[in-house]
Design a protein around this motif. Structure first.
Motif, PDB file in Angstrom:
ATOM      1  N   GLY A 103       0.802  -1.216   0.000  1.00 54.05           N
ATOM      2  CA  GLY A 103       0.000   0.000   0.000  1.00 54.05           C
ATOM      3  C   GLY A 103       0.833   1.264   0.000  1.00 54.05           C
ATOM      4  N   ILE A 104       2.158   1.135   0.190  1.00 53.20           N
ATOM      5  CA  ILE A 104       3.058   2.289   0.174  1.00 53.20           C
ATOM      6  C   ILE A 104       3.812   2.296  -1.149  1.00 53.20           C
ATOM      7  CG2 ILE A 104       4.958   3.460   1.326  1.00 53.20           C
ATOM      8  CD1 ILE A 104       2.397   3.351   2.961  1.00 53.20           C
ATOM      9  N   GLY A 105       3.455   3.254  -2.003  1.00 53.36           N
ATOM     10  CA  GLY A 105       4.139   3.393  -3.271  1.00 53.36           C
ATOM     11  C   GLY A 105       5.220   4.453  -3.204  1.00 53.36           C
ATOM     12  N   PRO A 106       5.828   4.787  -4.342  1.00 50.12           N
ATOM     13  CA  PRO A 106       6.909   5.779  -4.350  1.00 50.12           C
ATOM     14  C   PRO A 106       6.493   7.141  -3.804  1.00 50.12           C
ATOM     15  CG  PRO A 106       6.829   4.572  -6.428  1.00 50.12           C
ATOM     16  CD  PRO A 106       5.609   4.188  -5.674  1.00 50.12           C
ATOM     17  N   ALA A 107       5.286   7.590  -4.167  1.00 49.99           N
ATOM     18  CA  ALA A 107       4.829   8.910  -3.708  1.00 49.99           C
ATOM     19  C   ALA A 107       4.668   8.936  -2.196  1.00 49.99           C
ATOM     20  CB  ALA A 107       3.517   9.269  -4.393  1.00 49.99           C
ATOM     21  N   PHE A 108       3.999   7.932  -1.627  1.00 46.79           N
ATOM     22  CA  PHE A 108       3.827   7.865  -0.183  1.00 46.79           C
ATOM     23  C   PHE A 108       5.179   7.755   0.526  1.00 46.79           C
ATOM     24  CE2 PHE A 108      -0.833   6.626   0.130  1.00 46.79           C
ATOM     25  CZ  PHE A 108      -1.154   7.764   0.848  1.00 46.79           C
ATOM     26  N   ALA A 109       6.073   6.953  -0.024  1.00 46.19           N
ATOM     27  CA  ALA A 109       7.381   6.778   0.609  1.00 46.19           C
ATOM     28  C   ALA A 109       8.128   8.107   0.676  1.00 46.19           C
ATOM     29  CB  ALA A 109       8.184   5.736  -0.157  1.00 46.19           C
ATOM     30  N   ARG A 110       8.105   8.891  -0.419  1.00 45.39           N
ATOM     31  CA  ARG A 110       8.787  10.191  -0.421  1.00 45.39           C
ATOM     32  C   ARG A 110       8.142  11.151   0.574  1.00 45.39           C
ATOM     33  NH1 ARG A 110       8.807   9.264  -6.095  1.00 45.39           N
ATOM     34  NH2 ARG A 110       6.957  10.589  -6.317  1.00 45.39           N
ATOM     35  N   ARG A 111       6.809  11.136   0.657  1.00 41.85           N
ATOM     36  CA  ARG A 111       6.125  12.036   1.598  1.00 41.85           C
ATOM     37  C   ARG A 111       6.454  11.683   3.041  1.00 41.85           C
ATOM     38  NH1 ARG A 111       0.124  11.566  -1.084  1.00 41.85           N
ATOM     39  NH2 ARG A 111       0.649  12.405  -3.148  1.00 41.85           N
ATOM     40  N   ILE A 112       6.517  10.380   3.337  1.00 43.18           N
ATOM     41  CA  ILE A 112       6.828   9.953   4.706  1.00 43.18           C
ATOM     42  C   ILE A 112       8.223  10.408   5.110  1.00 43.18           C
ATOM     43  CG2 ILE A 112       7.245   7.936   6.162  1.00 43.18           C
ATOM     44  CD1 ILE A 112       5.010   6.504   4.594  1.00 43.18           C
ATOM     45  N   VAL A 113       9.196  10.215   4.223  1.00 42.02           N
ATOM     46  CA  VAL A 113      10.572  10.603   4.532  1.00 42.02           C
ATOM     47  C   VAL A 113      10.676  12.118   4.692  1.00 42.02           C
ATOM     48  CG1 VAL A 113      12.931  10.669   3.637  1.00 42.02           C
ATOM     49  CG2 VAL A 113      11.574   8.574   3.429  1.00 42.02           C
ATOM     50  N   LYS A 114      10.027  12.858   3.812  1.00 39.18           N
ATOM     51  CA  LYS A 114      10.087  14.320   3.878  1.00 39.18           C
ATOM     52  C   LYS A 114       9.450  14.839   5.160  1.00 39.18           C
ATOM     53  CE  LYS A 114       8.867  18.461   1.245  1.00 39.18           C
ATOM     54  NZ  LYS A 114       8.233  18.983   0.007  1.00 39.18           N
ATOM     55  N   TYR A 115       8.293  14.319   5.525  1.00 42.62           N
ATOM     56  CA  TYR A 115       7.620  14.782   6.737  1.00 42.62           C
ATOM     57  C   TYR A 115       8.389  14.340   7.983  1.00 42.62           C
ATOM     58  CZ  TYR A 115       3.777  16.028   9.848  1.00 42.62           C
ATOM     59  OH  TYR A 115       3.008  16.616  10.838  1.00 42.62           O
ATOM     60  N   ARG A 116       8.977  13.152   7.949  1.00 44.79           N
ATOM     61  CA  ARG A 116       9.778  12.679   9.079  1.00 44.79           C
ATOM     62  C   ARG A 116      10.977  13.589   9.323  1.00 44.79           C
ATOM     63  NH1 ARG A 116      12.392   7.111   7.844  1.00 44.79           N
ATOM     64  NH2 ARG A 116      13.825   8.478   6.717  1.00 44.79           N
ATOM     65  N   ASN A 117      11.584  14.062   8.254  1.00 46.19           N
ATOM     66  CA  ASN A 117      12.726  14.973   8.405  1.00 46.19           C
ATOM     67  C   ASN A 117      12.295  16.314   8.990  1.00 46.19           C
ATOM     68  OD1 ASN A 117      14.406  13.014   7.334  1.00 46.19           O
ATOM     69  ND2 ASN A 117      14.304  13.828   5.250  1.00 46.19           N
ATOM     70  N   ARG A 118      11.134  16.783   8.604  1.00 40.33           N
ATOM     71  CA  ARG A 118      10.645  18.055   9.161  1.00 40.33           C
ATOM     72  C   ARG A 118      10.316  17.912  10.642  1.00 40.33           C
ATOM     73  NH1 ARG A 118       5.704  20.392   6.245  1.00 40.33           N
ATOM     74  NH2 ARG A 118       6.171  22.068   7.749  1.00 40.33           N
ATOM     75  N   LEU A 119       9.759  16.781  11.020  1.00 36.90           N
ATOM     76  CA  LEU A 119       9.419  16.558  12.421  1.00 36.90           C
ATOM     77  C   LEU A 119      10.655  16.350  13.292  1.00 36.90           C
ATOM     78  CD1 LEU A 119       6.388  14.082  12.252  1.00 36.90           C
ATOM     79  CD2 LEU A 119       6.337  16.412  13.159  1.00 36.90           C
TER      80      LEU A 119
END
Length: 233
Positions: free
Chosen positions: A117-133
């Protein structure tokens, strides 16, 4: 003396014709009413009935023999009880696959895509938001990623784990306005008021000290506390 030839009269000729027709009719009637003729007709019909009966009997006997033969084959060669397992297998058994487990604070986008259920777009968003947090301290924070749904979280929850011991902290007593507002949980007004109080010589030693800031809310403080570092340099 010469004898004169007698000629038949018209009535005599008609009589002879009538007698001929009558005799012919009688002969036809006698022929078709003869026992042999009727017997031959009856015999033909009986023969046709006998042929059809024999054919039915032959079909019945054939079906019976076929059913008997198939039953004997099932008795001698039972398909369900046959063991088709080879005595020697050239292919080794496949290794047991370990359950998938992904640590979401250290996994890169490629590893995150192993989750169903985690594709390339979701994976990039998760990493980006994790870095901001500065890292996730709860898996429920994934719902803050754009497009993430509770159904998707429930689907992948059994396959993720979380190590929140190395969260990136905010040095609340030294961070600049620009550094503060980069964090998703800090709005502009809170960062501005915090910097203004610090400029007046105020230092913050705990999360309760932040309640003195007018723009600070309980919700913001609860979400932000795991990321705060109150060290005074």
């Amino acid at each position: 003396m010469k004898h004169k030839k007698q000629r038949l009269t018209h009535s005599q000729i008609n009589g002879i014709i009538w007698i001929t027709i009558t005799l012919t009719t009688i002969l036809i009637i006698i022929f078709f009413s003869h026992p042999k003729a009727s017997n031959s007709i009856v015999t033909d019909s009986i023969q046709q009935e006998d042929i059809s009966i024999l054919q039915k009997k032959e079909d019945s006997v054939y079906r019976s023999r076929r059913h008997y033969t198939n039953a004997r084959k099932r008795d001698y060669y039972p398909t369900q009880s046959r063991d088709t397992t080879p005595l020697y297998s050239s292919t080794p058994p496949a290794p047991t696959r370990q359950p998938l487990s992904v640590e979401i604070n250290s996994a890169d986008s490629t590893t995150l895509m192993l989750l169903h259920g985690i594709g390339p777009a979701f994976a990039r968003r998760i990493v980006k938001y994790r870095n901001r947090l500065g890292g996730f301290y709860s898996i429920e924070q994934l719902l803050e990623v754009y497009g993430f749904t509770p159904q998707l979280l429930n689907h992948i929850a059994p396959h993720i784990k979380l190590d929140n011991k190395n969260l990136k902290k905010i040095p609340i007593n030294t961070a600049t306005l620009k550094e503060l507002i980069k964090h998703p949980y800090v709005d502009y007004y809170f960062a501005r008021d915090l910097v203004n109080l610090r400029s007046r010589g105020m230092h913050f030693e705990s999360a309760d000290d932040l309640r003195t800031i007018p723009s600070c809310t309980d919700t913001m403080l609860t979400r932000l506390t795991p990321y705060l570092d109150f060290t005074i340099k």
